[in-house]
Design an enzyme around this catalytic site. Structure first.
Site: not given
Ligand code: DSN
Length: 453
Positions: A51, A53, A197, A223, A226, A232
């Site tokens: 974790y 955060e 984008d 992203t 691609k 991903r």
């Protein structure tokens, strides 16, 4: 030791079948690619246990000193790759990256201008069921009927009329280079901010083979899986003045704990994209797309905009007497994977549109070049013209399989184990490795942080 096969044969079996599908078929979905073994290794690592955060140096948990190093590497490499002042590498997806920008730049109900989904836009650009479309007032611009290029007169007119707070540039199914400066000029005239984008063409930008929006956009989302060929996930770039706002929008605005194993995969991906070999790869993606477009055109398909100057092609298959859904199914019988897609001004419905979308990033990663792409183009046309001829389709399928055997896919450790055990050729065997490196054999960067492939 294959823990997964021993402990959970059902999951293992599904992975094996997917490994075979990826190996034995031609992947022409424009948004898919094969991540490198190093990227997959990072994503499958024990960083999934942590974790973290917050952000490097400012975490809400102890024990973050090593994941801090990973995230810092990812951030710095992303900034270097695109020449950006700030990078946030935590978005779990491109859609989340866009939502984080909306959260940073907009108030509920604000007006946003974006490309119509039916003209090549994306769900997160205001589709009415997506959070973007429910929380903000999206107005769509489109492409021109005569040449299917973005209608900048319409963009400017809608901008003057609706005074949007944000204009979104970028697309999921647009086969041409996007001139970001024209969007920036219109945004500037009406006092709107610009979000680019670049999810689909980020790899082209990284390679210097597509206009880089960094100097004109307020925010850039992407992203990483691609054309960038990474894990991903999502990415946001912005100027330093927006850094704090964007970081707060991603966490705690939208997400909790970052996926540190995926961020490690992003760091590896950015390192790979910084290598000279990545430019060679993207150049080949573009060459292959042009060749595929030529073959499809000469086979009687109609191409949106008449061709392509990026990694994808949008083809109207109705001149061959098929719908997009039928074409997708026929090609699937030959182990050629594409997706049905709306074409601009499509008279048909989204579930069974007139077109298919094809892209060359994945087959190019396998090392396929002009000769193979010409064959693939001819098979596609033959298959679509033989939709009712199972024998012909079976013959094309056999030819596809034969071709695939010469072009291995990069695999993770487990699939590699399977390939060896099944008696098939090892995916990373010496002869196949040389095929794979056809697109990756340019001189290596001197940077010690970048991987070799
Ligand atoms: N679903 C992606 C695509 O296929 O283009 C966009 O996020």
């Amino acid at each position: 030791m294959n823990w997964l096969a021993q402990q959970d044969p059902e999951v293992w079996s599904a992975i094996l079948q997917e490994a075979a599908r990826q190996r034995d078929g031609l992947e022409l979905i424009a948004s898919e690619n094969y991540a490198s073994p190093a990227v997959m290794q990072a994503c499958g690592s024990l960083l999934t246990n942590k974790y973290a955060e917050g952000y490097p140096g400012r975490r809400y948990y102890g024990g973050c000193e090593y994941v801090d190093q990973v995230e810092e590497l990812a951030r710095q490499r992303a900034q270097k790759l695109f020449g950006a002042e700030h990078a946030n590498v935590q978005p779990h997806s491109g859609s989340d990256a866009n939502l984080a920008v909306y959260l940073a730049a907009l108030e509920p109900g604000d007006v946003v201008l974006a490309l119509d989904l039916a003209h090549g836009g994306h769900l997160s650009h205001g589709m009415k069921l997506h959070a973007s479309g429910r929380w903000f007032r999206f107005i769509s611009y489109g492409v021109r009927p005569e040449d299917h290029r973005i209608d900048f007169d319409q963009v400017a007119r809608l901008a003057r009329e609706y005074k949007p707070r944000l204009i979104v540039a970028g697309a999921s199914a647009y086969p041409r280079e996007i001139p970001h400066a024209r969007f920036a000029e219109i945004a500037h005239q009406v006092g709107a901010k610009l979000l680019v984008d670049m999810a689909h063409y980020a790899g082209l930008v990284a390679a210097g083979l597509h206009d880089n929006p960094v100097s004109v956009a307020d925010y850039i989302s992407s992203t990483t899986h691609k054309t960038l060929r990474g894990p991903r996930g999502g990415l946001i770039l912005c100027r330093q003045e927006y850094a704090r706002l964007i970081d707060r929008s991603v966490f705690p605005g939208l997400q909790g704990g970052p996926l540190m194993h995926i961020i490690a995969g992003k760091a590896v991906c950015f390192g790979e994209a910084l290598l000279p070999s990545f430019r060679t790869y993207i150049q080949q993606v573009l060459n292959n797309a042009k060749i595929l477009a030529e073959e499809l055109l000469s086979g009687g398909l109609r191409l949106v905009t008449g061709g392509t100057d990026n990694h994808l092609i949008l083809a109207d298959v109705t001149p061959l007497g098929l719908s997009g859904a039928q074409a997708e199914k026929v090609l699937a019988q030959c182990a050629i994977t594409v997706n049905k897609n709306m074409i601009p001004f499509d008279p048909r419905k989204p579930a069974d549109p007139s077109g298919i979308r094809l892209g060359t990033p994945a087959v190019t990663t396998r090392g396929m070049g002009p000769e193979e792409i010409r064959r693939i183009g001819r098979w596609i046309v033959q298959a679509l013209r033989s939709a009712d001829d199972p024998e012909r389709l079976a013959h094309i399928h056999r030819e596809v399989l034969e071709l695939c055997q010469h072009f291995p896919v990069p695999v993770d450790g487990l699939s590699e184990l399977w390939a060896v055990r099944s008696g098939g050729p090892s995916p990373m065997g010496s002869d196949q490795q040389s095929n794979f490196h056809k697109v990756s054999n340019a001189p290596r960067s001197s940077s010690p942080q970048t991987p070799a492939w």
